[in-house]
Design a protein around this motif. Structure first.
Motif, PDB file in Angstrom:
ATOM      1  N   VAL A  99       8.582  15.726  25.850  1.00  0.00           N
ATOM      2  CA  VAL A  99       7.585  14.818  26.612  1.00  0.00           C
ATOM      3  C   VAL A  99       7.826  13.449  26.413  1.00  0.00           C
ATOM      4  O   VAL A  99       7.631  12.857  27.273  1.00  0.00           O
ATOM      5  CB  VAL A  99       6.014  15.214  25.888  1.00  0.00           C
ATOM      6  N   GLU A 100       8.281  12.866  25.047  1.00  0.00           N
ATOM      7  CA  GLU A 100       8.674  11.595  24.979  1.00  0.00           C
ATOM      8  C   GLU A 100       9.814  11.105  25.722  1.00  0.00           C
ATOM      9  O   GLU A 100       9.877  10.171  26.297  1.00  0.00           O
ATOM     10  CB  GLU A 100       9.105  11.352  23.483  1.00  0.00           C
ATOM     11  N   LYS A 101      10.825  12.096  26.088  1.00  0.00           N
ATOM     12  CA  LYS A 101      11.955  11.580  26.640  1.00  0.00           C
ATOM     13  C   LYS A 101      12.149  11.909  28.173  1.00  0.00           C
ATOM     14  O   LYS A 101      12.923  11.914  29.142  1.00  0.00           O
ATOM     15  CB  LYS A 101      13.231  12.469  26.121  1.00  0.00           C
ATOM     16  N   ALA A 102      10.851  12.487  28.732  1.00  0.00           N
ATOM     17  CA  ALA A 102      10.344  12.990  30.123  1.00  0.00           C
ATOM     18  C   ALA A 102      10.546  11.750  31.097  1.00  0.00           C
ATOM     19  O   ALA A 102      11.585  12.123  32.110  1.00  0.00           O
ATOM     20  CB  ALA A 102       9.232  13.642  30.148  1.00  0.00           C
ATOM     21  N   PRO A 103      10.461  10.630  30.872  1.00  0.00           N
ATOM     22  CA  PRO A 103      10.556   9.696  31.986  1.00  0.00           C
ATOM     23  C   PRO A 103      12.360   9.427  32.146  1.00  0.00           C
ATOM     24  O   PRO A 103      12.330   9.476  33.222  1.00  0.00           O
ATOM     25  CB  PRO A 103      10.117   8.372  31.414  1.00  0.00           C
ATOM     26  N   MET A 104      13.004   9.537  31.026  1.00  0.00           N
ATOM     27  CA  MET A 104      14.389   9.305  31.332  1.00  0.00           C
ATOM     28  C   MET A 104      14.993  10.378  31.847  1.00  0.00           C
ATOM     29  O   MET A 104      15.768  10.339  32.933  1.00  0.00           O
ATOM     30  CB  MET A 104      15.258   9.003  29.982  1.00  0.00           C
ATOM     31  N   LEU A 105      14.526  11.839  31.245  1.00  0.00           N
ATOM     32  CA  LEU A 105      15.380  12.967  32.100  1.00  0.00           C
ATOM     33  C   LEU A 105      14.840  13.072  33.547  1.00  0.00           C
ATOM     34  O   LEU A 105      15.912  13.605  34.434  1.00  0.00           O
ATOM     35  CB  LEU A 105      14.724  14.221  31.170  1.00  0.00           C
ATOM     36  N   ARG A 106      13.772  12.766  33.884  1.00  0.00           N
ATOM     37  CA  ARG A 106      13.099  12.689  35.026  1.00  0.00           C
ATOM     38  C   ARG A 106      14.114  11.864  36.207  1.00  0.00           C
ATOM     39  O   ARG A 106      14.547  11.896  37.045  1.00  0.00           O
ATOM     40  CB  ARG A 106      11.830  12.596  35.534  1.00  0.00           C
ATOM     41  N   GLU A 107      14.151  10.505  35.603  1.00  0.00           N
ATOM     42  CA  GLU A 107      14.721   9.212  36.425  1.00  0.00           C
ATOM     43  C   GLU A 107      16.492   9.731  36.536  1.00  0.00           C
ATOM     44  O   GLU A 107      16.722   9.502  37.782  1.00  0.00           O
ATOM     45  CB  GLU A 107      14.575   8.059  35.877  1.00  0.00           C
ATOM     46  N   TYR A 108      16.982   9.978  35.547  1.00  0.00           N
ATOM     47  CA  TYR A 108      18.348   9.984  35.902  1.00  0.00           C
ATOM     48  C   TYR A 108      19.105  11.407  36.076  1.00  0.00           C
ATOM     49  O   TYR A 108      19.924  11.548  36.550  1.00  0.00           O
ATOM     50  CB  TYR A 108      19.053   9.672  34.487  1.00  0.00           C
TER      51      TYR A 108
END
Length: 266
Positions: A99-108
């Protein structure tokens, strides 16, 4: 090796369960460990489409903690599991990390996690027409926690791409390699020698499968996917590394000119 991949002709599966395929290029016959080849291909696709992956929504959200518990239960079946209390704590910790890393996983990478619901809701399209085996989602989610280097940016991107490649390429299950695509050169030489010693049997096996197909024997979904989606995609886009050959991913098992000479003497 690139020329071989670009212009190969499928002969047929030598062992469908292990995803071992016979392919022809010119007068040479090769044995391909298709899962190993696919893992290299999907790693390259994950890097090449970095930040631009199309996304496909899952038919139903996958709860992160529940997926981790399922993966840990599978490890327990293999004799490597933890206690129930440890499993619950590990599942919650993995869910919190992702959940903490979700923005990076989604963006890249277009690995789409709903932070509020703590569920996986979408995955990237690495090859049009190909969908990874959804039964391996628990293993994939666990690998994002255990196999990804979250401390250093470049290493992080590479290890996320490797986790995707393992997931989309079918992993090592049923394959007769080490599961990481590197292999051992001495083992590869042994494999090549064994394969060459049995090239006639391999050709006969592939021809028998072709006869079965012509006789109306139903082709499996996996075999059809390799033939119609995965191999065409790899032929167009894969840039095979030298390690794919030296590690035993692609082995020359026969030269048809030599076989023809043998047949002529018979």
């Amino acid at each position: 090796l690139t020329a071989v991949v670009r212009k190969l002709t499928l002969v047929g599966p030598a062992d469908a369960n292990k995803a071992l395929w016979l392919v022809q290029h010119g007068t040479k016959l090769f044995l391909v460990r298709a899962r190993r080849m696919a893992r290299e291909f999907f790693y390259q696709r994950a890097i090449a489409r970095f930040g631009t992956h199309p996304r496909r929504a899952l038919s139903s959200p996958a709860p992160l903690a529940e997926m981790v518990r399922m993966a840990l239960e599978a490890e327990k079946d293999d004799g490597e599991g933890a206690s129930a209390g440890d499993e619950a704590a590990a599942a919650n910790a993995v869910a919190a990390l992702l959940v903490e890393k979700a923005p990076m996983l989604r963006e890249y990478f277009s690995v789409d996690i709903d932070e509020d619901a703590k569920t996986l809701v979408g995955l990237p399209v690495l090859l049009e027409g190909h969908t990874p085996d959804v039964t391996r989602v628990p293993e994939f989610i666990l690998s994002l926690a255990h196999e990804v280097d979250w401390k250093e940016e470049k290493a992080c991107f590479k290890t996320v791409a490797a986790a995707l490649a393992e997931f989309y390429g079918g992993g090592g299950g049923g394959d007769d390699d080490d599961g990481n695509g590197d292999g051992d050169e001495n083992a590869a030489v042994d494999d090549a020698n064994n394969a060459r010693a049995n090239d006639a049997e391999l050709v006969d096996a592939a021809r028998e499968r072709e006869r079965e197909k012509m006789d109306g024997v139903e082709e499996t979904d996996d075999t059809r996917a390799w033939r119609l989606v995965l191999f065409p995609g790899m032929m167009r886009h894969l840039r095979p590394s030298a390690a794919l050959a030296t590690g035993g991913g692609i082995l020359q098992v026969a030269c048809l000119e030599q076989l023809y000479r043998v047949f002529e003497r018979c």
